[in-house]
Design a protein around this motif. Sequence first.
Motif, PDB file in Angstrom:
ATOM      1  N   UNK A   1      10.441  -3.972 -21.097  1.00  0.00           N
ATOM      2  CA  UNK A   1      11.284  -4.766 -20.201  1.00  0.00           C
ATOM      3  C   UNK A   1      10.556  -5.073 -18.910  1.00  0.00           C
TER       4      UNK A   1
ATOM      5  N   UNK B   1       7.308  -5.263 -18.653  1.00  0.00           N
ATOM      6  CA  UNK B   1       6.186  -6.149 -18.922  1.00  0.00           C
ATOM      7  C   UNK B   1       6.660  -7.557 -19.225  1.00  0.00           C
ATOM      8  N   UNK B   2       7.733  -7.666 -19.958  1.00  0.00           N
ATOM      9  CA  UNK B   2       8.124  -8.999 -20.426  1.00  0.00           C
ATOM     10  C   UNK B   2       9.149  -9.640 -19.505  1.00  0.00           C
ATOM     11  N   UNK B   3      10.123  -8.871 -19.086  1.00  0.00           N
ATOM     12  CA  UNK B   3      11.167  -9.477 -18.252  1.00  0.00           C
ATOM     13  C   UNK B   3      10.900  -9.328 -16.771  1.00  0.00           C
ATOM     14  N   UNK B   4       9.919  -8.517 -16.434  1.00  0.00           N
ATOM     15  CA  UNK B   4       9.646  -8.328 -15.020  1.00  0.00           C
ATOM     16  C   UNK B   4      10.701  -7.509 -14.305  1.00  0.00           C
ATOM     17  N   UNK B   5      11.290  -6.577 -15.038  1.00  0.00           N
ATOM     18  CA  UNK B   5      12.319  -5.738 -14.425  1.00  0.00           C
ATOM     19  C   UNK B   5      11.663  -4.460 -13.919  1.00  0.00           C
TER      20      UNK B   5
ATOM     21  N   UNK C   1       9.739 -11.466  -9.209  1.00  0.00           N
ATOM     22  CA  UNK C   1      10.000 -10.999 -10.566  1.00  0.00           C
ATOM     23  C   UNK C   1       9.337 -11.880 -11.611  1.00  0.00           C
ATOM     24  N   UNK C   2       9.416 -13.154 -11.400  1.00  0.00           N
ATOM     25  CA  UNK C   2       9.020 -14.029 -12.494  1.00  0.00           C
ATOM     26  C   UNK C   2       7.546 -14.388 -12.488  1.00  0.00           C
TER      27      UNK C   2
END
Lengths: 378, 863
Positions: free
Chosen positions: A53, A55-59, A148-149
């Motif tokens: 999460x 790595x992929x969603x930037x959470x 985040x993005x």
Amino acid sequence: MSSRKSKSNNLIQAEYLSQVQRILRERFCHQSPHSNLFGVQAQYKHLIELLKRTAIHGESNSVLIVGPRGSGKTMLINHALKELMEVEEVSENVLQVHLNGLLQINDKIALKEITRQLNLENVVGDKVFGSFAENLSFLLEALKKGDRTSSCPVIFILDEFDLFAHHKNQTLLYNLFDISQSAQTPVAVIGLTCRLSLSEDRNVRDVLQKHFNVSKSLRSLHTLLMLALNRVTPSHPFMTAADLMEANQLCSMDSKANIVHGLSVLEICLIIAMKHLNDIYEEEPFNFQMVYNEFQKFVQRKAHSVYNFEKPVVMKAFEHLQQLELIRPMERTSVNAQREYQLMKLLLDNTQIMNALQKYPNCPTDVRQWATSSLSWL
Amino acid sequence: MAYRPTRLRTRQTYSWIGKPLDRKLHYQTYKEMSVKIEGRLPEIDLQVGQFVLIEGDDDENPYVAKLVELFEDDFEPYSKKRARVQWFIRFCEVPVCKQHLLGRKPDAQEIFWYDYPACNSNINAETIIGHVQVVALAPDEVIPMDLKNEKTFFVKLSWNEKKFKPLPPELFAQLDKLQESNPRCQKSMEAKTKSTESPSWTTAEHVVKRIESRHSTSKSRQTPSHPVTPRARKRLELSSFPRTHNTRISQQTSWALLESPGRMKRKVAFSEITSPSKRPQPDGPQNSSAALKTPEKAGEIQQCWAEDDKKASPDGCMILRTRVPALKTTETSEERTFTPVRGGQKSLVVPSVILKPENIKKREAKEPVQDEATSTPRPRIRRKSSLLTLNRIRQQLRFLGNSKSDQEDEEFLPVAEISDSDSEEEEASTPPLPRRTPSSVSRNLRSSMKSSLQTPSKTPKKTPEPRTPRHATPRIRSRNLAAQEPANVLEEARLRLHVSAVPASLPCREQEFQDIYNFVESKLLDHTGGCMYISGVPGTGKTATVHEVIRCLQQASQANDVPPFQYIEVNGMKLTEPHQVYVQILQKLTGHRATAHHAAELLAKRFHTRGSSQETTVLLVDELDLLWTQKQDVMYNLFDWPTHKEARLVVLTIANTMDLPERIMMNRVSSRLGLTRMSFQPYTHSQLQQILVSRLKHLKAFEDDAIQLVARKVAALSGDARRCLDICRRATEICEFSCQKPDSPGLVTTAHLLEAVEEMFSSSYITAIKNSSVLEQSFLRAILAEFRRSGLEEATFQQVYTQHVALCRMEGLPYPTMSETMAVCSHLGSCRLLLVEPSRNDLLLRVRLNVSQDDVLYALKEE
């Protein structure tokens, strides 16, 4: 002819065996990330989800992995990181920072290390320039700029996490967790520690959410198996229960009992005298003179069986025991006190003494009897 | 990006087209140049008047500029092909602190006319990348959205480092015409160039006036002027005086006249004397008041220059020797010396100077004057003669900066790296954002001067040196793949529940918000200062509320409801040391960098003198308790500054404990803090519920009961909203984990939340004991038994061991050897289940439980 053939067969067999031994040793000694995760699958799944999460969603996330030493914490995280890096969309996107509380003993060093590993712009070659304060503000600004993005997630792995909590003001931890809780560069902070009381530490926010617990040390199991493995020979090609028993005995052997086995009779006698003194005075400390008197009493009674050593010789034996750390001077005794009267304590338990005596080779019967009871002469 | 040719890989050749328009000694002007890129056929023709992209720091966003002149200068060391440009600035190059002045969101392709005369417009022509189209728009026009190519930029406003202004009508007309007209018509071009230059010219004169007035008010001596070098001359043109052929020729001649055997010597001397500036100078004056002192210093410089001249140059500038440090005489002597070049170009003739090493300091010390002058032009009374002198000083400075030879590069790089000196630090860091530090372009006059003084790698050079850390831009590498957006309801909920997600409004803190808002607003309206102390346990929304207040006030100030103010935030935890707070405040306030001690002085001066700042400053100090020092001087200062009427400083402080002022502050400190206190109470369960509901608005991911449950659980324990959010986030994870179909995960139920709460609040000790090995459990039992036997809460290892052996015998376990038991004991100790002494004490080490006996019993009984 046939015998030669069998001989060569034996040779080949031996080679195979040694190869098998080598492979197994490697497995036991190295923490290979290929090994299976028994018993921690659920935790593993949880961890990998969390990392993905980030790595992929930037959470931003933070995890504390708690478990006693040798329970596979490092293996767990290594395994997870390896799997994470195999995901194509992740591997190019994630930055990793590995810190160890035993190496980065203060925040200053830790900051430099982070800056170096992130390869920020104030790194020239391998050196990080600037003072502590500059580094801190630089790093914070760098991390603050991200969002985040768009910016690369950073995974911080803090081994021996508890040691970081001892740093002054916990500046590093506060800032890491602060970043993870605000809309800055996404970070995952993963702490590994064997201390359970960490969450009570002041100031570190209560983000340490998850506790993993793995029981019993894998490392000791590996040692045990290694010992057993060493016994495998061509004539004895399979590990048996007996091998394991023996290895276990080796592992659990009492180190002090071994020392006692190698002592001279005089030294054994002194230890027995000390044991009696302990019995009489209820664990109060003793000095050399007391031990010598006790020994003298025994010798006078059994003059025929034990040679009466001179006092300096006995003193020498006594000092030898002290060197072996079987006896230990009491704390806070003045150094200039006469050695005969320095207070000592025995570092052997009664059961240990008795067990050792039973296995002691060629022990005079009188001594053995004396050991069982100080009143045996009556 | 599409329009950026891969400069790193392909070679480009730049060549002039046509004959030089205008030829002088070492200096030819051209109107066109062609760029040939290897492997690409159509050559790019660059003409005067066109808009071009110029290589800069950021490969993605090259600088945009308009070509004003193309010329060849034989004196440029690296590239003889030069260009003069009018800069445009992108929004991202505007300092972050000023970006809000725009008052709206900039459009993607919007740029601003850079109306900042102090900026170096002389660049290396070989840094030009290619064409670009710039369209001027009226302020009310909408930027067309159907952008076909990225090569088109739109300009609506101009930016002069202070505010955004609409383009002057004539400029607008000219730009508008330009984009339609054929750029080949040279005549109109030149006219335009002139008109575009005129505004900058006037401002530059302000600058001069300003400096001049400083000099005259301080009744100082004048600094002598010295022969100009070609490079200094080149800079001159950009400063203030209209270029004419005449001037150039006369310059040339004057140069030729002064080109004497002594010159070479002087050059050598320069390379020697400049190096001592590496020495840290701990007390470089940095602000206006310091600048007032500088003229005297300049006088000193002059003296020693004169001394040096005696030794070094038996030529034309010998006359300097006779200079007495008195204003009048200097002037007269000067007039006499330079009679041949009188008139408009007097100032252009500047004799070269030699500095002795010990005077470098002074020279640097003078630079703040320039900073001041260039940044805040203010019209004042003007005297011609002193204007002249000042101009000369400036030229000298520039000349000195330029005359640095590049073999000093190696020597100079470490300067910026290791120096802790105030002046250098400040200089290196002053230009806040629009710092044009590409390989060849240095836009700011200030920075160009400094960089030439301090870091010569910034001067025109093709191969960029490894950048000094001070100029490094802090940035984390950006990701290659875009972050995924949440795919389902739970992921969306998790995103919203993350602590970092900033909610649009802060529910349940309306009262506190209003109080803080009123406090700050009243101070802003009254133009006074004050302190406020805000306390509350972690996770009660203190910082968030203050941020919200500031955001609202900033909006209000843009709508002119309240006067504009400057907002600064520092955090005690983000400092390495309490005194660093000064450094941070100063840097955020002025962009200058200084040591802590010096910054404190500068700040005190700033807040104690009237009129230093017209705006009120709002300072937020988070984690105040970390600023505690033995002397409490940091806190004292923070609370003392607002009490000065001139300071116009509002200090908002945040800490966790309610009684911090009484507990740790001395009376004189807490008295200055005043009585404005505010305490944030922990959230109640209904408030927590409201917060969760507002975050999850229009998102059905949780059962209502579940939200209520977690709100009550957390409120009963701490009232920490962060924890509440974390638990909910964890519950979504559990929910997702338990429903195996990822596409349609159900609602988060109470069961999931209970599990999360359990995880969060469960004692790790009990789990640890439950999971420990048989021997460890039996050892814990032995400890309990020994405690019970002795009645004490502490036992030696030997005592416990005896118990342990007995217990093992009873339970039929194999006999535990001493070594094994010792290992078990230290293992438990490392988990902090036990508190043990260092193991060298062996049998005598004392053992204590770190958990309550009941907990151990409970954990052991479970089996």
